[in-house]
Structures are given as C-alpha cells and as structure tokens.
Write an enzyme that holds these catalytic residues in place. Structure first.
Site, PDB file in Angstrom:
ATOM      1  N   ASP A 107      45.909  34.884  31.911  1.00  0.00           N
ATOM      2  CA  ASP A 107      45.701  35.403  30.554  1.00  0.00           C
ATOM      3  C   ASP A 107      46.799  35.030  29.542  1.00  0.00           C
ATOM      4  O   ASP A 107      47.263  35.893  28.781  1.00  0.00           O
ATOM      5  CB  ASP A 107      45.553  36.923  30.585  1.00  0.00           C
ATOM      6  CG  ASP A 107      44.311  37.402  31.343  1.00  0.00           C
ATOM      7  OD1 ASP A 107      43.555  36.558  31.855  1.00  0.00           O
ATOM      8  OD2 ASP A 107      44.106  38.629  31.420  1.00  0.00           O
ATOM      9  N   LYS A 141      36.873  36.301  32.572  1.00  0.00           N
ATOM     10  CA  LYS A 141      36.622  37.612  33.169  1.00  0.00           C
ATOM     11  C   LYS A 141      36.481  38.645  32.061  1.00  0.00           C
ATOM     12  O   LYS A 141      36.934  38.426  30.941  1.00  0.00           O
ATOM     13  CB  LYS A 141      37.744  38.000  34.133  1.00  0.00           C
ATOM     14  CG  LYS A 141      39.136  38.037  33.496  1.00  0.00           C
ATOM     15  CD  LYS A 141      40.209  38.222  34.537  1.00  0.00           C
ATOM     16  CE  LYS A 141      41.585  38.256  33.918  1.00  0.00           C
ATOM     17  NZ  LYS A 141      41.846  39.409  33.046  1.00  0.00           N
ATOM     18  N   CYS A 184      47.118  42.713  34.623  1.00  0.00           N
ATOM     19  CA  CYS A 184      46.264  41.670  35.201  1.00  0.00           C
ATOM     20  C   CYS A 184      46.954  40.877  36.305  1.00  0.00           C
ATOM     21  O   CYS A 184      46.314  40.503  37.290  1.00  0.00           O
ATOM     22  CB  CYS A 184      45.720  40.774  34.098  1.00  0.00           C
ATOM     23  SG  CYS A 184      44.596  41.677  32.996  1.00  0.00           S
TER      24      CYS A 184
END
Ligand SMILES: [Zn+2]
Length: 211
Positions: free
Chosen positions: A19, A117, A162
């Site tokens: 990310d 995602k 994450c």
C-alpha cells in the site's frame, strides 16, 4: 543484520510491498506519519528480489470502512460489523482517484503482480492474503505457492495495520516471514505499533532492518 533473514537471491523469496499509495503518504487522506520515507528504502530493497508483489488498497465509494458511510461516526472510532470490530477511517484509496495511485517515486518495474484489495463494499481488507472476515481469500497464497515461494519479506504502509495483518496471515499459511521495519512506517493508533511488535514476536516473525 539478521543472518537468518539473508535474501537467497533465488526463486524462493518474495518481497510484498504494501500500500505505498498517495493517500497513505503526507498530504494524503489517511497519511501515515513520514509514510513517504519508505519509498527510497523500498526501491533499493526491491532490486534484491526477483519476485515482487505490490498491493493496492482499492475501495469503492461508500466503503464500509469509511466513517462517512456511518451516520454520526467519526474517523478512528470503532464500530461492530458482521465480522467483528472495524476501525473507521477517512475516505481513502477510492478506485481510480489520485489518492489510490502509487507514490510517484515508487520504482519497482519488475513487480510481477499488483494485488488490489478492499473492493468489496461490505468487507475491509488490511491483509494481502485474507479480507478482514479472515476467511475470504485474495488468491495470493495460491499465487505464491505455484511459484515455489517459501519466504515472504514485507515492507510498506502501515506497519501496524496492513503490514501486520499480512505478516500474520503469511505466517499462518506457513511461509517464513520477515518484516523489514526500516522500510515500514506506522499509524500508531492506541498503542498499535507496540501491539504489532508483540504479536509478530509471538508468531516468530522477526522485524529486521534493511537486509
Ligand atoms: Zn483501506
């Protein structure tokens, strides 16, 4: 340097870059403090790996994880949803917006997979492996297994969400896992960085400096 963490320069290792998107960097909608500092570290780190996966948080508008979706709720509050507690966030990483794009200086041309995602409006997905119900797979386990990957190195944003969830799931799937903490930055919400370190230690996941 942790001797056990040495990269084998072979086919059995993967770097998962979590990310590294504009909304998680300074100036973004859900900025991780100093989040952009991971970019040069990851660029250098990725050169050592033959296999690299980039993950990209990729939400539809009105996603369940957005505080704005829940009347009267504010970012960083927690609500109960079907799969348990869910932290509410500012709207972030909305599909095809500039905030969802990778940081412009991220340079990993040989990355073999961009794994998106969080597309299901009703389930958040911190982990690169399973959505937050902990049962809906992203398919990444199969992708890595069919390539003979045994060791997973993780870097990116945010260390305590994450990256943490991805590391925990990778360990549960019996990969050997390392978190390259020098190439991560955390949000640190209610002690979440400390709890991440203790959780990863309990699972046998070392947090290592840049190999
Ligand atoms: Zn998200």
């Amino acid at each position: 340097m942790n001797g056990g963490a040495a990269i084998s320069d072979g086919d059995g290792d993967v770097l998962i870059v979590v990310d590294v998107q504009n909304d998680f960097c300074p100036g973004g909608a859900l900025a991780v403090p100093c989040g952009d500092e991971v970019v040069p570290a990851i660029n250098r780190l990725a050169e050592k790996f033959r296999h690299v996966v980039l993950t990209q948080d990729w939400h539809p508008r009105r996603h369940l994880s957005f505080a704005s979706t829940h009347p009267g709720k504010r970012p960083f509050e927690t609500v109960a949803v079907s799969y348990g507690p869910q932290v509410l966030w500012p709207d972030h990483c909305v599909q095809e917006t500039p905030g969802a794009a990778f940081h412009k200086d991220l340079h990993v041309p040989h990355a073999g997979l961009v794994l998106r995602k969080g597309m299901d409006r009703a389930i958040d997905s911190y982990s690169a492996f399973y959505e937050n119900d902990r049962t809906t797979p992203t398919g990444l386990v199969g992708y890595l297994r069919t390539r003979g990957i045994a060791r997973v190195y993780l870097a990116g944003l945010a260390f305590d969400f994450c990256v943490r969830y991805s590391a925990e799931d990778a360990r549960r799937e019996n990969f050997i896992v390392f978190v390259v903490e020098d190439a991560c930055r955390g949000i640190d919400l209610d002690g979440s960085v400390a709890s991440t370190r203790s959780s990863l230690a309990a699972l046998g996941v070392p947090c290592i400096p840049q190999p």
